[in-house]
Design a protein around this motif. Structure first.
Motif, PDB file in Angstrom:
ATOM      1  N   GLY A 156      -0.513  12.675  11.815  1.00 29.70           N
ATOM      2  CA  GLY A 156       0.795  13.130  11.387  1.00 29.70           C
ATOM      3  C   GLY A 156       1.317  12.445  10.132  1.00 29.70           C
ATOM      4  N   LEU A 157       2.244  13.120   9.486  1.00 31.38           N
ATOM      5  CA  LEU A 157       2.946  12.600   8.317  1.00 31.38           C
ATOM      6  C   LEU A 157       4.439  12.675   8.598  1.00 31.38           C
ATOM      7  CD1 LEU A 157       0.988  14.375   5.425  1.00 31.38           C
ATOM      8  CD2 LEU A 157       0.791  11.977   6.128  1.00 31.38           C
ATOM      9  N   SER A 158       5.201  11.802   7.971  1.00 33.94           N
ATOM     10  CA  SER A 158       6.642  11.773   8.231  1.00 33.94           C
ATOM     11  C   SER A 158       7.382  12.895   7.510  1.00 33.94           C
ATOM     12  CB  SER A 158       7.230  10.418   7.823  1.00 33.94           C
ATOM     13  OG  SER A 158       7.012  10.196   6.444  1.00 33.94           O
ATOM     14  N   THR A 159       6.805  13.412   6.432  1.00 35.27           N
ATOM     15  CA  THR A 159       7.435  14.503   5.690  1.00 35.27           C
ATOM     16  C   THR A 159       6.385  15.532   5.285  1.00 35.27           C
ATOM     17  OG1 THR A 159       7.165  13.381   3.562  1.00 35.27           O
ATOM     18  CG2 THR A 159       9.238  13.005   4.728  1.00 35.27           C
ATOM     19  N   THR A 160       6.845  16.731   5.010  1.00 37.40           N
ATOM     20  CA  THR A 160       5.970  17.804   4.567  1.00 37.40           C
ATOM     21  C   THR A 160       5.544  17.565   3.120  1.00 37.40           C
ATOM     22  OG1 THR A 160       7.072  19.365   6.029  1.00 37.40           O
ATOM     23  CG2 THR A 160       5.863  20.308   4.169  1.00 37.40           C
ATOM     24  N   ARG A 161       4.297  17.865   2.815  1.00 33.51           N
ATOM     25  CA  ARG A 161       3.785  17.762   1.450  1.00 33.51           C
ATOM     26  C   ARG A 161       3.825  19.146   0.818  1.00 33.51           C
ATOM     27  NH1 ARG A 161       4.753  13.266   2.549  1.00 33.51           N
ATOM     28  NH2 ARG A 161       3.284  11.558   2.731  1.00 33.51           N
ATOM     29  N   ARG A 162       4.509  19.265  -0.305  1.00 32.08           N
ATOM     30  CA  ARG A 162       4.526  20.524  -1.045  1.00 32.08           C
ATOM     31  C   ARG A 162       3.410  20.467  -2.075  1.00 32.08           C
ATOM     32  NH1 ARG A 162       8.320  24.040  -0.410  1.00 32.08           N
ATOM     33  NH2 ARG A 162       8.192  24.771  -2.561  1.00 32.08           N
ATOM     34  N   LEU A 163       2.589  21.527  -2.082  1.00 31.04           N
ATOM     35  CA  LEU A 163       1.428  21.564  -2.959  1.00 31.04           C
ATOM     36  C   LEU A 163       1.481  22.775  -3.876  1.00 31.04           C
ATOM     37  CD1 LEU A 163      -1.295  20.784  -0.264  1.00 31.04           C
ATOM     38  CD2 LEU A 163      -0.003  19.163  -1.656  1.00 31.04           C
ATOM     39  N   GLU A 164       0.926  22.613  -5.060  1.00 32.87           N
ATOM     40  CA  GLU A 164       0.816  23.705  -6.028  1.00 32.87           C
ATOM     41  C   GLU A 164      -0.644  24.143  -6.059  1.00 32.87           C
ATOM     42  OE1 GLU A 164       0.661  24.092 -10.891  1.00 32.87           O
ATOM     43  OE2 GLU A 164       1.647  22.362  -9.984  1.00 32.87           O
ATOM     44  N   LEU A 165      -0.880  25.452  -5.887  1.00 37.55           N
ATOM     45  CA  LEU A 165      -2.239  25.973  -5.924  1.00 37.55           C
ATOM     46  C   LEU A 165      -2.765  25.919  -7.361  1.00 37.55           C
ATOM     47  CD1 LEU A 165      -4.633  27.392  -4.509  1.00 37.55           C
ATOM     48  CD2 LEU A 165      -3.514  29.569  -5.079  1.00 37.55           C
ATOM     49  N   VAL A 166      -3.900  25.262  -7.545  1.00 39.11           N
ATOM     50  CA  VAL A 166      -4.552  25.204  -8.848  1.00 39.11           C
ATOM     51  C   VAL A 166      -5.618  26.297  -8.927  1.00 39.11           C
ATOM     52  CG1 VAL A 166      -5.961  23.768 -10.396  1.00 39.11           C
ATOM     53  CG2 VAL A 166      -4.095  22.729  -9.077  1.00 39.11           C
ATOM     54  N   SER A 167      -6.406  26.418  -7.843  1.00 41.46           N
ATOM     55  CA  SER A 167      -7.429  27.462  -7.819  1.00 41.46           C
ATOM     56  C   SER A 167      -7.886  27.724  -6.387  1.00 41.46           C
ATOM     57  CB  SER A 167      -8.636  27.076  -8.681  1.00 41.46           C
ATOM     58  OG  SER A 167      -9.297  25.958  -8.136  1.00 41.46           O
ATOM     59  N   ALA A 168      -8.440  28.914  -6.197  1.00 43.45           N
ATOM     60  CA  ALA A 168      -9.058  29.297  -4.929  1.00 43.45           C
ATOM     61  C   ALA A 168     -10.305  30.103  -5.284  1.00 43.45           C
ATOM     62  CB  ALA A 168      -8.112  30.130  -4.083  1.00 43.45           C
ATOM     63  N   LYS A 169     -11.458  29.603  -4.853  1.00 43.11           N
ATOM     64  CA  LYS A 169     -12.707  30.262  -5.221  1.00 43.11           C
ATOM     65  C   LYS A 169     -13.529  30.542  -3.967  1.00 43.11           C
ATOM     66  CE  LYS A 169     -16.815  29.821  -7.991  1.00 43.11           C
ATOM     67  NZ  LYS A 169     -18.041  29.202  -7.631  1.00 43.11           N
ATOM     68  N   PRO A 170     -13.743  31.828  -3.661  1.00 40.06           N
ATOM     69  CA  PRO A 170     -14.585  32.146  -2.504  1.00 40.06           C
ATOM     70  C   PRO A 170     -16.056  31.881  -2.811  1.00 40.06           C
ATOM     71  CG  PRO A 170     -13.805  34.171  -3.553  1.00 40.06           C
ATOM     72  CD  PRO A 170     -13.184  33.020  -4.290  1.00 40.06           C
ATOM     73  N   LEU A 171     -16.764  31.367  -1.817  1.00 43.40           N
ATOM     74  CA  LEU A 171     -18.199  31.172  -1.931  1.00 43.40           C
ATOM     75  C   LEU A 171     -18.898  32.331  -1.248  1.00 43.40           C
ATOM     76  CD1 LEU A 171     -16.993  28.323  -2.479  1.00 43.40           C
ATOM     77  CD2 LEU A 171     -18.986  27.382  -1.356  1.00 43.40           C
ATOM     78  N   ARG A 172     -20.148  32.544  -1.568  1.00 41.73           N
ATOM     79  CA  ARG A 172     -20.908  33.655  -0.971  1.00 41.73           C
ATOM     80  C   ARG A 172     -21.012  33.539   0.547  1.00 41.73           C
ATOM     81  NH1 ARG A 172     -23.826  31.953  -5.087  1.00 41.73           N
ATOM     82  NH2 ARG A 172     -25.448  31.066  -3.766  1.00 41.73           N
ATOM     83  N   ASN A 173     -20.984  32.304   1.066  1.00 41.51           N
ATOM     84  CA  ASN A 173     -21.145  32.090   2.510  1.00 41.51           C
ATOM     85  C   ASN A 173     -19.845  32.311   3.298  1.00 41.51           C
ATOM     86  OD1 ASN A 173     -19.598  29.788   2.121  1.00 41.51           O
ATOM     87  ND2 ASN A 173     -21.355  28.409   2.143  1.00 41.51           N
ATOM     88  N   GLY A 174     -18.762  32.681   2.600  1.00 40.42           N
ATOM     89  CA  GLY A 174     -17.496  32.953   3.274  1.00 40.42           C
ATOM     90  C   GLY A 174     -16.501  31.815   3.227  1.00 40.42           C
ATOM     91  N   ALA A 175     -16.948  30.617   2.839  1.00 33.92           N
ATOM     92  CA  ALA A 175     -16.028  29.487   2.673  1.00 33.92           C
ATOM     93  C   ALA A 175     -15.206  29.705   1.406  1.00 33.92           C
ATOM     94  CB  ALA A 175     -16.798  28.179   2.590  1.00 33.92           C
ATOM     95  N   VAL A 176     -14.061  29.048   1.335  1.00 32.27           N
ATOM     96  CA  VAL A 176     -13.205  29.142   0.146  1.00 32.27           C
ATOM     97  C   VAL A 176     -12.897  27.728  -0.338  1.00 32.27           C
ATOM     98  CG1 VAL A 176     -11.007  29.965  -0.793  1.00 32.27           C
ATOM     99  CG2 VAL A 176     -12.175  31.297   0.988  1.00 32.27           C
ATOM    100  N   ALA A 177     -13.172  27.486  -1.609  1.00 34.71           N
ATOM    101  CA  ALA A 177     -12.860  26.201  -2.231  1.00 34.71           C
ATOM    102  C   ALA A 177     -11.412  26.256  -2.707  1.00 34.71           C
ATOM    103  CB  ALA A 177     -13.800  25.935  -3.398  1.00 34.71           C
ATOM    104  N   MET A 178     -10.566  25.446  -2.068  1.00 37.78           N
ATOM    105  CA  MET A 178      -9.130  25.426  -2.377  1.00 37.78           C
ATOM    106  C   MET A 178      -8.797  24.134  -3.120  1.00 37.78           C
ATOM    107  SD  MET A 178      -8.225  28.250  -0.883  1.00 37.78           S
ATOM    108  CE  MET A 178      -6.465  28.131  -0.937  1.00 37.78           C
TER     109      MET A 178
END
Length: 186
Positions: free
Chosen positions: A157-179
């Motif tokens: 757990g964390l004491s506060t929520t982390r707000r994140l900015e999406l830089v990139s999302a790249k799907p791989l051929r095997n179905g995984a996604v690099a976030m």
């Protein structure tokens, strides 16, 4: 000063057990690129010992491995590896170093001394470093799996929520996604 980047395999339900993801040439190539881009590796003792028990033998050719996996092992062998541990003092694996004492100070010094960045690969250690506001970016490889068990990401757990900015999302051929996410500050 380099960035501290947390990277790990994670399933859709948050499981970070290294045995439930897809371990193929494509996923190993993803992590090899991350390792190539960074200056040093950072792990907690448990992750370090898991890695130390397998990868040096792969790098030496003592364990049969596909080319992408062998490439990862050889590059990992040469990479500087830092370990946070209050108990272990001996690190015979090539280029291994201990971070002792105050966690915040030790990791901040490592970031300051590593312009190419620090690649963090331990879930429990990431929770502690995120509590200290030291993680700058997150590069998760999200696998198309529902594990139905733990350990899970940020289980402590964390004491506060982390707000994140999406830089990139790249799907791989095997179905995984690099976030790739960057921490929003302020």
């Amino acid at each position: 000063m380099g960035l501290l980047i947390f990277s790990i395999n994670v399933t859709l339900d948050g499981c970070v057990d290294h045995q439930v993801g897809i371990a193929d040439d494509e996923t190993h190539a993803f992590f090899t690129r991350l390792m190539d881009e960074g200056g040093v590796m950072l792990w907690g003792r448990v992750t370090y010992e898991m890695m130390e028990s397998y990868w040096p033998a792969v790098a030496r050719g003592e364990i049969e491995a596909q080319p992408a996996i062998r490439e990862w092992a050889v590059k990992l062998e040469a990479k500087p590896k830092y370990v946070v541990s209050s108990t272990r003092k001996d690190y015979p694996w090539t280029n291994s170093h201990r971070i002792a004492g105050d966690l915040r100070t030790g990791v901040q010094k490592l970031k300051d001394a590593t312009p190419a960045g620090v690649l963090l690969g331990s879930g429990k250690l990431a929770t502690e470093l995120d509590r200290l506001d030291l993680i700058d970016e997150y590069k998760f490889l999200v696998h198309p799996r529902i594990a139905g068990h733990g350990p899970t990401l940020y289980e402590g757990g964390l004491s506060t929520t982390r707000r994140l900015e999406l830089v990139s999302a790249k799907p791989l051929r095997n179905g995984a996604v690099a976030m790739h996410y960057r921490r929003e500050r302020g």
